[in-house]
Scaffold this motif. Structure first.
Motif, PDB file in Angstrom:
ATOM      1  N   GLN A 193       0.534  -1.522  -0.074  1.00 35.40           N
ATOM      2  CA  GLN A 193       0.378  -0.301  -0.450  1.00 35.40           C
ATOM      3  C   GLN A 193       0.633   1.429   0.279  1.00 35.40           C
ATOM      4  O   GLN A 193       0.603   2.476  -0.474  1.00 35.40           O
ATOM      5  CB  GLN A 193      -0.918   0.354   1.156  1.00 35.40           C
ATOM      6  N   THR A 194       1.908   1.128   0.798  1.00 33.92           N
ATOM      7  CA  THR A 194       3.242   2.759   0.294  1.00 33.92           C
ATOM      8  C   THR A 194       3.450   2.613  -1.022  1.00 33.92           C
ATOM      9  O   THR A 194       3.762   3.787  -1.520  1.00 33.92           O
ATOM     10  CB  THR A 194       3.680   1.749   1.254  1.00 33.92           C
ATOM     11  N   PHE A 195       3.494   1.670  -1.699  1.00 34.51           N
ATOM     12  CA  PHE A 195       4.032   1.740  -3.451  1.00 34.51           C
ATOM     13  C   PHE A 195       3.136   1.347  -4.185  1.00 34.51           C
ATOM     14  O   PHE A 195       3.674   0.084  -4.454  1.00 34.51           O
ATOM     15  CB  PHE A 195       5.515   0.753  -3.105  1.00 34.51           C
ATOM     16  N   PRO A 196       2.092   1.624  -4.121  1.00 30.85           N
ATOM     17  CA  PRO A 196       0.949   1.782  -5.129  1.00 30.85           C
ATOM     18  C   PRO A 196       0.888   0.997  -6.913  1.00 30.85           C
ATOM     19  O   PRO A 196       0.683   0.121  -7.123  1.00 30.85           O
ATOM     20  CB  PRO A 196      -0.006   2.181  -4.657  1.00 30.85           C
ATOM     21  N   ALA A 197       2.260   1.365  -7.631  1.00 27.12           N
ATOM     22  CA  ALA A 197       2.338   1.546  -8.848  1.00 27.12           C
ATOM     23  C   ALA A 197       3.075   0.160  -8.622  1.00 27.12           C
ATOM     24  O   ALA A 197       3.103  -0.423  -9.412  1.00 27.12           O
ATOM     25  CB  ALA A 197       3.632   2.712  -9.298  1.00 27.12           C
ATOM     26  N   LEU A 198       4.307   0.251  -7.903  1.00 23.75           N
ATOM     27  CA  LEU A 198       4.930  -0.938  -7.237  1.00 23.75           C
ATOM     28  C   LEU A 198       4.386  -2.600  -7.716  1.00 23.75           C
ATOM     29  O   LEU A 198       4.911  -2.963  -7.973  1.00 23.75           O
ATOM     30  CB  LEU A 198       6.208  -1.154  -6.976  1.00 23.75           C
ATOM     31  N   SER A 199       3.188  -2.226  -7.304  1.00 24.65           N
ATOM     32  CA  SER A 199       1.962  -3.391  -6.538  1.00 24.65           C
ATOM     33  C   SER A 199       1.633  -3.539  -7.620  1.00 24.65           C
ATOM     34  O   SER A 199       1.313  -4.796  -8.131  1.00 24.65           O
ATOM     35  CB  SER A 199       1.184  -3.309  -5.615  1.00 24.65           C
ATOM     36  N   GLN A 200       1.499  -2.637  -8.433  1.00 26.70           N
ATOM     37  CA  GLN A 200       0.570  -2.803  -9.877  1.00 26.70           C
ATOM     38  C   GLN A 200       1.680  -3.669 -10.509  1.00 26.70           C
ATOM     39  O   GLN A 200       0.972  -3.910 -11.971  1.00 26.70           O
ATOM     40  CB  GLN A 200      -0.319  -0.916 -10.385  1.00 26.70           C
ATOM     41  N   GLU A 201       2.480  -3.091 -11.430  1.00 20.65           N
ATOM     42  CA  GLU A 201       3.748  -2.809 -11.796  1.00 20.65           C
ATOM     43  C   GLU A 201       3.589  -4.847 -11.853  1.00 20.65           C
ATOM     44  O   GLU A 201       3.510  -5.786 -12.898  1.00 20.65           O
ATOM     45  CB  GLU A 201       4.843  -2.502 -11.238  1.00 20.65           C
ATOM     46  N   TYR A 202       3.938  -5.686 -10.645  1.00 16.58           N
ATOM     47  CA  TYR A 202       3.700  -6.781 -10.215  1.00 16.58           C
ATOM     48  C   TYR A 202       2.864  -7.270 -10.311  1.00 16.58           C
ATOM     49  O   TYR A 202       2.228  -8.765  -9.297  1.00 16.58           O
ATOM     50  CB  TYR A 202       5.032  -6.766  -9.513  1.00 16.58           C
ATOM     51  N   ASN A 203       1.349  -7.278 -10.307  1.00 13.56           N
ATOM     52  CA  ASN A 203       0.142  -7.535 -10.057  1.00 13.56           C
ATOM     53  C   ASN A 203      -0.518  -8.047  -9.195  1.00 13.56           C
ATOM     54  O   ASN A 203      -0.771  -9.252  -8.846  1.00 13.56           O
ATOM     55  CB  ASN A 203      -0.242  -8.566 -11.526  1.00 13.56           C
ATOM     56  N   ILE A 204      -0.267  -7.163  -7.765  1.00 15.30           N
ATOM     57  CA  ILE A 204      -0.245  -7.653  -6.636  1.00 15.30           C
ATOM     58  C   ILE A 204      -1.744  -7.490  -5.565  1.00 15.30           C
ATOM     59  O   ILE A 204      -2.758  -6.394  -6.196  1.00 15.30           O
ATOM     60  CB  ILE A 204       0.125  -6.760  -5.601  1.00 15.30           C
ATOM     61  N   SER A 205      -2.408  -8.444  -6.028  1.00 18.00           N
ATOM     62  CA  SER A 205      -4.392  -8.720  -5.981  1.00 18.00           C
ATOM     63  C   SER A 205      -4.237  -9.319  -4.154  1.00 18.00           C
ATOM     64  O   SER A 205      -5.567  -8.968  -3.926  1.00 18.00           O
ATOM     65  CB  SER A 205      -4.530  -9.493  -6.860  1.00 18.00           C
ATOM     66  N   ALA A 206      -3.007 -10.354  -4.040  1.00 18.39           N
ATOM     67  CA  ALA A 206      -3.431 -10.898  -2.604  1.00 18.39           C
ATOM     68  C   ALA A 206      -2.120 -11.050  -1.885  1.00 18.39           C
ATOM     69  O   ALA A 206      -1.021 -10.916  -2.984  1.00 18.39           O
ATOM     70  CB  ALA A 206      -3.788 -11.790  -2.657  1.00 18.39           C
ATOM     71  N   VAL A 207      -2.198 -11.379  -0.612  1.00 22.18           N
ATOM     72  CA  VAL A 207      -0.549 -11.370  -0.274  1.00 22.18           C
ATOM     73  C   VAL A 207      -0.469 -12.164   0.507  1.00 22.18           C
ATOM     74  O   VAL A 207      -1.618 -12.517   1.296  1.00 22.18           O
ATOM     75  CB  VAL A 207      -0.182  -9.779   0.160  1.00 22.18           C
TER      76      VAL A 207
END
Length: 209
Positions: free
Chosen positions: A166-180
């Motif tokens: 949540q701190t790095f949303p652009a990076l999370s989107q780049e790696y398709n993070i939908s679950a952790v």
């Protein structure tokens, strides 16, 4: 004002008494007045084995280690030897367990692995970059982070980074993070969930998992 209540502080102090070696805790942030720096300084005050050091993101040290994200943390041995043990984002919430576990590992009171496993880790050629995406509300994430950090501690060709999604949303989107937790390896492998250490190791070795 203290971040931790007295009961929590006492618990952490007792845990840190098991440390036998000093650990250097490097903070990378825009200044020394941020929430992360305050958080880390208080953590480090709980043991004389923990040495806090602050760096700005444009410092020579940050460039040397290629620190890409702030707020960020790097854990090293007392002499500053880099081990590739990174945190991007504040390891609060459940992730305080990842931070404490990493400090204990480097402080000499971590878990021992079978010799065969240690040899396999040492034989990973790399360079290998591991990112473990987490959220602070995730109870399963610290286990995944610790396993990745363990690999980095035992092989200089490996870097392992906790990334607070949540701190790095652009990076999370780049790696398709939908679950952790989601663990992403630079060799192209991805793992979802807190997997057994054997699966983490196989992924680091580049085996199909």
């Amino acid at each position: 004002m203290s971040i931790f209540d007295q009961e929590t502080k006492n618990q952490i102090v007792e845990i840190f008494k098991h440390m036998t070696d000093e650990v250097r805790v490097e903070a990378y942030d825009k200044n020394e007045e941020t929430d992360m720096v305050t958080f880390l300084k208080e953590i480090c005050s709980f043991s004389d084995k923990l040495n806090f050091v602050f760096y700005e993101p444009d410092s020579e040290r940050a460039r040397e280690l290629e620190i890409e994200r702030i707020p960020g943390i790097n854990l090293t041995r007392a002499d500053g030897q880099d081990l590739g043990v990174r945190f991007s984002g504040i390891p609060a919430g459940h992730e305080i367990n990842s931070l404490i576990a990493g400090l204990l590992e480097l402080g000499g009171s971590g878990s021992q692995l079978p010799e065969e496993i240690e040899e396999r880790i040492a034989n990973i050629e790399g360079p290998l970059d591991i990112k473990v995406f987490v959220t602070l509300q995730c109870p399963h994430c610290p286990g995944a982070v610790l396993k990745a950090h363990k690999l980095a501690m035992m092989n200089p060709n490996i870097k392992a980074e906790m990334v607070e999604a949540q701190t790095f949303p652009a990076l999370s989107q780049e790696y398709n993070i939908s679950a952790v937790p989601k663990t992403v390896f630079s060799n192209g492998t991805e793992l979802l969930g807190d997997q057994p250490f054997e699966r983490i190791l196989e992924a680091a070795e580049g085996k199909t998992v």
